[in-house]
Every structure is written in structure tokens, then in C-alpha cells.
Design a protein around this motif. Structure first.
Motif, short mmCIF file in Angstrom:
data_model
loop_
_atom_site.label_atom_id
_atom_site.label_comp_id
_atom_site.label_asym_id
_atom_site.label_seq_id
_atom_site.Cartn_x
_atom_site.Cartn_y
_atom_site.Cartn_z
N ALA A 108 0.85 -1.19 0.00
CA ALA A 108 0.00 0.00 0.00
C ALA A 108 0.89 1.24 0.00
CB ALA A 108 -0.91 0.01 1.23
N PRO A 109 0.36 2.38 -0.47
CA PRO A 109 1.18 3.59 -0.50
C PRO A 109 1.39 4.21 0.87
CG PRO A 109 -1.02 4.09 -1.28
CD PRO A 109 -0.94 2.60 -1.10
N GLY A 110 0.53 3.88 1.83
CA GLY A 110 0.62 4.48 3.15
C GLY A 110 -0.04 5.84 3.19
N GLY A 111 -0.22 6.35 4.41
CA GLY A 111 -0.80 7.67 4.57
C GLY A 111 -2.29 7.71 4.26
N PRO A 112 -2.84 8.91 4.08
CA PRO A 112 -4.29 9.05 3.91
C PRO A 112 -4.83 8.46 2.61
CG PRO A 112 -3.16 11.16 3.56
CD PRO A 112 -2.15 10.22 4.11
N HIS A 113 -3.96 8.14 1.67
CA HIS A 113 -4.43 7.57 0.41
C HIS A 113 -4.55 6.05 0.46
CE1 HIS A 113 -4.19 11.41 -1.73
NE2 HIS A 113 -3.07 11.62 -1.07
N SER A 114 -4.08 5.44 1.53
CA SER A 114 -4.21 3.99 1.68
C SER A 114 -5.63 3.61 2.09
CB SER A 114 -3.24 3.46 2.74
OG SER A 114 -1.95 3.32 2.21
N VAL A 115 -6.04 2.43 1.68
CA VAL A 115 -7.29 1.84 2.13
C VAL A 115 -6.97 0.98 3.34
CG1 VAL A 115 -9.26 0.40 1.53
CG2 VAL A 115 -8.18 1.84 -0.22
N GLU A 116 -7.46 1.38 4.50
CA GLU A 116 -7.11 0.68 5.74
C GLU A 116 -7.91 -0.61 5.90
OE1 GLU A 116 -4.68 1.43 7.82
OE2 GLU A 116 -4.15 3.13 6.53
N ARG A 117 -7.30 -1.58 6.58
CA ARG A 117 -8.04 -2.80 6.91
C ARG A 117 -9.18 -2.46 7.87
NH1 ARG A 117 -2.98 -4.37 10.35
NH2 ARG A 117 -2.15 -4.66 8.27
N ASP A 118 -10.16 -3.34 7.89
CA ASP A 118 -11.33 -3.13 8.75
C ASP A 118 -10.90 -3.04 10.22
OD1 ASP A 118 -13.78 -4.31 10.42
OD2 ASP A 118 -14.53 -3.44 8.56
N ALA A 119 -11.55 -2.15 10.94
CA ALA A 119 -11.21 -1.95 12.35
C ALA A 119 -11.39 -3.22 13.17
CB ALA A 119 -12.05 -0.82 12.94
N SER A 120 -12.29 -4.09 12.75
CA SER A 120 -12.51 -5.33 13.50
C SER A 120 -11.27 -6.22 13.46
CB SER A 120 -13.71 -6.08 12.93
OG SER A 120 -13.49 -6.48 11.58
N ILE A 121 -10.52 -6.18 12.37
CA ILE A 121 -9.29 -6.97 12.28
C ILE A 121 -8.25 -6.41 13.23
CG2 ILE A 121 -7.39 -7.66 10.76
CD1 ILE A 121 -9.37 -7.61 8.43
N ARG A 122 -8.11 -5.11 13.26
CA ARG A 122 -7.15 -4.48 14.17
C ARG A 122 -7.49 -4.80 15.63
NH1 ARG A 122 -7.98 -0.09 10.64
NH2 ARG A 122 -9.20 1.04 12.21
N ARG A 123 -8.78 -4.71 15.97
CA ARG A 123 -9.19 -4.99 17.35
C ARG A 123 -8.94 -6.44 17.71
NH1 ARG A 123 -13.69 -1.69 15.95
NH2 ARG A 123 -14.92 -3.57 15.56
N ALA A 124 -9.26 -7.35 16.77
CA ALA A 124 -9.09 -8.78 17.05
C ALA A 124 -7.62 -9.11 17.30
CB ALA A 124 -9.64 -9.60 15.89
N LEU A 125 -6.72 -8.56 16.49
CA LEU A 125 -5.30 -8.84 16.66
C LEU A 125 -4.76 -8.21 17.94
CD1 LEU A 125 -4.04 -8.39 12.99
CD2 LEU A 125 -3.97 -10.50 14.33
N ALA A 126 -5.26 -7.02 18.26
CA ALA A 126 -4.76 -6.33 19.45
C ALA A 126 -5.18 -7.03 20.73
CB ALA A 126 -5.26 -4.89 19.46
N ASN A 127 -6.35 -7.67 20.73
CA ASN A 127 -6.91 -8.26 21.95
C ASN A 127 -6.70 -9.76 22.06
OD1 ASN A 127 -7.94 -5.74 22.81
ND2 ASN A 127 -9.72 -5.98 21.49
N ALA A 128 -6.14 -10.38 21.02
CA ALA A 128 -6.02 -11.83 21.00
C ALA A 128 -4.86 -12.32 21.86
CB ALA A 128 -5.84 -12.32 19.56
N THR A 129 -4.98 -13.53 22.35
CA THR A 129 -3.85 -14.23 22.95
C THR A 129 -2.85 -14.58 21.85
OG1 THR A 129 -4.84 -16.39 22.60
CG2 THR A 129 -5.39 -15.24 24.67
N PRO A 130 -1.62 -14.95 22.18
CA PRO A 130 -0.68 -15.35 21.12
C PRO A 130 -1.23 -16.45 20.22
CG PRO A 130 0.51 -14.99 23.16
CD PRO A 130 -0.95 -14.86 23.50
N ALA A 131 -1.88 -17.44 20.82
CA ALA A 131 -2.45 -18.53 20.02
C ALA A 131 -3.59 -18.01 19.15
CB ALA A 131 -2.95 -19.65 20.92
N GLY A 132 -4.40 -17.12 19.72
CA GLY A 132 -5.50 -16.56 18.96
C GLY A 132 -5.02 -15.70 17.81
N ALA A 133 -3.97 -14.90 18.07
CA ALA A 133 -3.42 -14.05 17.03
C ALA A 133 -2.87 -14.89 15.88
CB ALA A 133 -2.32 -13.17 17.61
N ARG A 134 -2.28 -16.03 16.23
CA ARG A 134 -1.74 -16.91 15.19
C ARG A 134 -2.87 -17.41 14.28
NH1 ARG A 134 -0.71 -22.36 14.17
NH2 ARG A 134 1.33 -22.80 13.21
N GLU A 135 -3.99 -17.80 14.87
CA GLU A 135 -5.11 -18.29 14.06
C GLU A 135 -5.69 -17.18 13.19
OE1 GLU A 135 -5.96 -21.49 13.74
OE2 GLU A 135 -4.15 -21.73 14.97
#
Length: 257
Positions: A120-147
Motif C-alpha cells: 500500500a502507498p501508506g498515509g491518507p491515500h491507503s485503504v485501511e483494513r477493517d477496524a474489526s481486524i485491528r481490534r481482534a489482533l490487538a486483543n487476541a492471545t498469542p495462540a488466537g493471534a496466530r489463528e
């Protein structure tokens, strides 16, 4: 592994295989050279392949200081300099595609051909991943993050018949501070203003089903780089280069040729 020394004295580990036109392979965020283990032999057959461990990963030094995609690009130049390679093809995927953008824009004379995969080009011109993916990865256990990562990288049907080990899930031996430094470097990448400065023939490759780095970034990136070509691989997720190797490797090799 051999080592090059960056401008600030950081030692960057790398491997150099084969003969032919050199191709520098750049891995994803918080990953080392093993990212390319599955497909590297496709390129070894006709190219001299160079892979490296980003600072903070593998056998490279791991300073606890800010990292950036521009800095990673300069580290890659240090590797090419150590090998005496004036010009190389550059193929970067994921964050490696961001690093490759910086390298090609800052050092146009060093890049023969450029391939940007799932980037991606980065910055405001990038299309960001869905916020649900960011939340899931941030809150997951190591095993959960791996899955979660496995699901973002590969299709369910592929995972049924491929049980690992997986080289795309991060360098397990990285210090936590280095993982954070990589995350910030990738997040702060914004090459929008310099993408038109890229002069190398460029191929942009992306999987149509990539939600980790949304596929909508591919046409944005290709449109910003002069005369770039765009190829979408139907049904592929983020690790298209591995799961769809039979399509992706010949595609890239044909472009580089």
C-alpha cells in the motif's frame, strides 16, 4: 549469513545465492529472510537472490530506537553495496513492498525492475483494513493471534492440506520492543509524494481476497507510479506468493525477464 554495516553502524545480516541478474527479496513486517523460504528456489533457478534480516530481526542487530521504511531501504542499499551490486531487481511483499517503494524512489539508479506485492502507498491515500481486524489482533492471545493471521494469510482450503511450518507469521525470536518498532514503521509509511519519482518498470501484484492489506490498495498504488502494471490474483489472500506460487512466481519472473 553475511553482514553488511549500515550508515549508523547497525549490522544487517543477509544471504546471497546463485548467479544471474540479482534480485533483492524484501519480507513483511516483523519477519526475517525465512519469509521467502518456500518460493526462493523459484528465483534461484535464474537469478542471484539476496535476502536480508531487517534490523530488529533474525541475525541483524536490534537497536531499541525508531525504525522506518525509509531506514530499512537504506539498510538494503548497504547490503547491495557490501556485495558490490550496482543495480538489482527488487521484489517486496507486504511491508517489504513499502520498503521497496522507498528504495526505488530514493535510489532510482539502483533498481532495474520493481515488483510490489500486497503493498500500500501508506498515509491518507491507503485503504485501511477493517477496524474489526485491528481490534481482534490487538486483543487476541498469542495462540488466537496466530489463528487470525493464518486466516488473513491463507484460504481455508489451503490450510486444510498445508500444516506448516509457516514462514509468514513473524520472527518468533524478536524482542517485543523490536516488534513494536516494526509495527510503527509500517504504520507511519507514507510514500505518496515520492511514488511518481519511481523510474523503474513496476509491477503491482495483489490477491483479490486480501483483507489484511485490502486489495483496493493495488490500483491506487499502480495509478500513482508512472506506467506501472497491475495484476490481481483471483481468490488469493495476503500470502498470495506462497499459496498461489504456481501463478505468482511465473508472473513475476516473466516480468523481471
Amino acid at each position: 549469513m553475511q553482514h553488511a554495516t549500515a550508515a549508523d553502524g547497525c549490522r544487517i545480516a543477509y544471504q546471497d545465492h546463485g548467479t544471474g541478474t540479482p534480485v533483492l527479496l524484501l519480507a513483511g513486517q516483523a519477519n526475517n529472510h525465512h519469509w521467502w523460504d518456500v518460493v526462493r528456489e523459484d528465483f534461484d533457478a535464474v537469478h542471484r537472490t539476496i535476502v536480508l534480516d531487517y534490523r530488529g530481526t533474525g541475525q541483524s542487530d536490534k537497536p531499541d530506537e525508531p525504525y522506518s521504511t525509509a531506514g530499512f531501504a537504506e539498510d538494503a542499499i548497504a547490503v547491495l553495496d557490501d556485495l558490490g551490486i550496482e543495480r538489482a531487481d527488487v521484489y517486496g511483499t507486504s511491508m517489504g513492498g513499502r520498503v521497496a517503494q522507498r528504495l526505488a524512489a530514493s535510489h532510482p539508479g539502483r533498481v532495474r525492475n520493481l515488483v510490489l506485492g500486497c503493498a500500500a502507498p501508506g498515509g491518507p491515500h491507503s485503504v485501511e483494513r477493517d477496524a474489526s481486524i485491528r481490534r481482534a489482533l490487538a486483543n487476541a492471545t498469542p495462540a488466537g493471534a496466530r489463528e487470525i493471521l493464518l486466516d488473513l494469510m491463507y484460504t481455508p482450503s489451503w490450510l486444510v492440506s498445508h500444516h506448516g511450518p509457516y514462514a509468514t507469521l513473524g520472527d518468533a525470536d524478536m524482542p517485543d520492543y523490536a516488534k513494536r518498532r516494526h509495527l510503527v514503521a509500517s504504520h507511519r509509511h507514507n510514500a505518496w509524494d515520492v511514488l511518481p519519482d519511481i523510474t523503474a518498470p513496476t509491477l503491482v501484484v495483489h490477491g483479490t481476497d486480501d483483507t489484511f492489506n485490502p486489495a483496493a490498495n493495488a490500483p491506487v498504488l499502480a495509478a500513482r507510479i508512472p506506467d506501472a502494471r497491475l495484476h490481481l490474483i483471483e481468490g488469493a489472500r495476503h500470502a498470495y506468493f506462497e499459496e498461489f506460487r504456481a501463478v505468482a512466481s511465473p508472473l513475476v519472473l516473466d516480468f523481471l525477464a
